[in-house]
Design a protein around this motif. Structure first.
Motif, PDB file in Angstrom:
ATOM      1  N   ASN A   2       8.141 -25.594 -60.727  1.00  0.00           N
ATOM      2  CA  ASN A   2       8.971 -24.393 -60.806  1.00  0.00           C
ATOM      3  C   ASN A   2      10.419 -24.672 -60.405  1.00  0.00           C
ATOM      4  O   ASN A   2      11.069 -23.856 -59.772  1.00  0.00           O
ATOM      5  N   THR A  39       5.061 -19.640 -50.175  1.00  0.00           N
ATOM      6  CA  THR A  39       5.242 -18.441 -51.004  1.00  0.00           C
ATOM      7  C   THR A  39       5.066 -18.797 -52.467  1.00  0.00           C
ATOM      8  O   THR A  39       4.397 -18.081 -53.221  1.00  0.00           O
ATOM      9  N   MET A  40       5.620 -19.928 -52.888  1.00  0.00           N
ATOM     10  CA  MET A  40       5.465 -20.390 -54.267  1.00  0.00           C
ATOM     11  C   MET A  40       4.002 -20.730 -54.560  1.00  0.00           C
ATOM     12  O   MET A  40       3.473 -20.378 -55.611  1.00  0.00           O
ATOM     13  N   TYR A  42       1.284 -19.460 -53.212  1.00  0.00           N
ATOM     14  CA  TYR A  42       0.466 -18.248 -53.283  1.00  0.00           C
ATOM     15  C   TYR A  42       0.560 -17.561 -54.641  1.00  0.00           C
ATOM     16  O   TYR A  42      -0.363 -16.877 -55.060  1.00  0.00           O
ATOM     17  N   LYS A  43       1.671 -17.753 -55.351  1.00  0.00           N
ATOM     18  CA  LYS A  43       1.814 -17.165 -56.687  1.00  0.00           C
ATOM     19  C   LYS A  43       0.884 -17.829 -57.691  1.00  0.00           C
ATOM     20  O   LYS A  43       0.505 -17.225 -58.689  1.00  0.00           O
ATOM     21  N   ASN A  44       0.529 -19.098 -57.452  1.00  0.00           N
ATOM     22  CA  ASN A  44      -0.439 -19.847 -58.262  1.00  0.00           C
ATOM     23  C   ASN A  44      -0.110 -19.822 -59.758  1.00  0.00           C
ATOM     24  O   ASN A  44      -0.982 -19.658 -60.601  1.00  0.00           O
ATOM     25  N   ASP A  45       1.147 -19.980 -60.077  1.00  0.00           N
ATOM     26  CA  ASP A  45       1.599 -20.022 -61.468  1.00  0.00           C
ATOM     27  C   ASP A  45       2.784 -20.982 -61.518  1.00  0.00           C
ATOM     28  O   ASP A  45       3.851 -20.662 -61.001  1.00  0.00           O
ATOM     29  N   THR A  60      -2.166 -24.217 -62.740  1.00  0.00           N
ATOM     30  CA  THR A  60      -2.626 -23.443 -61.598  1.00  0.00           C
ATOM     31  C   THR A  60      -3.268 -24.400 -60.594  1.00  0.00           C
ATOM     32  O   THR A  60      -3.596 -25.543 -60.925  1.00  0.00           O
TER      33      THR A  60
END
Length: 87
Positions: A2, A39-40, A42-45, A60
């Motif tokens: 990301n 935080t990134m 936990y988004k798991n995307d 994922t």
């Protein structure tokens, strides 16, 4: 991951039976990076970019582990292990 550059070690890319890819790696996380990184996670995307391998794909979490659960203490460093599977 990301757009977040990770200094990975024990890095491995493998093809799965369904022709998707799995990326496995370990990395260090400092107390300063902990909040943004988790935080990134936990988004798991994720969009995975590996320029050295000429790879880019969406993924994922397949498996995740850490040596420490509280990196809020100043100066703390934890070992993270992450496996990401292509969507």
């Amino acid at each position: 991951m990301n757009g977040y550059e990770i200094d990975a070690f024990h890095f491995q890319v493998e093809a799965l039976q369904n022709e998707n890819r799995k990326v496995s790696f370990d990395f260090k996380v400092t107390s300063e990076e902990y909040h943004d990184l988790t935080t990134m996670l936990y988004k798991n995307d994720f969009i995975i970019q590996i320029p050295e391998e000429n790879l880019e794909f969406q993924a994922t979490i397949h498996n995740y582990a850490t040596s420490i659960t509280n990196l809020y203490e100043a100066g703390a460093v934890g070992d993270f292990s992450l496996e990401l599977v292509e969507k």
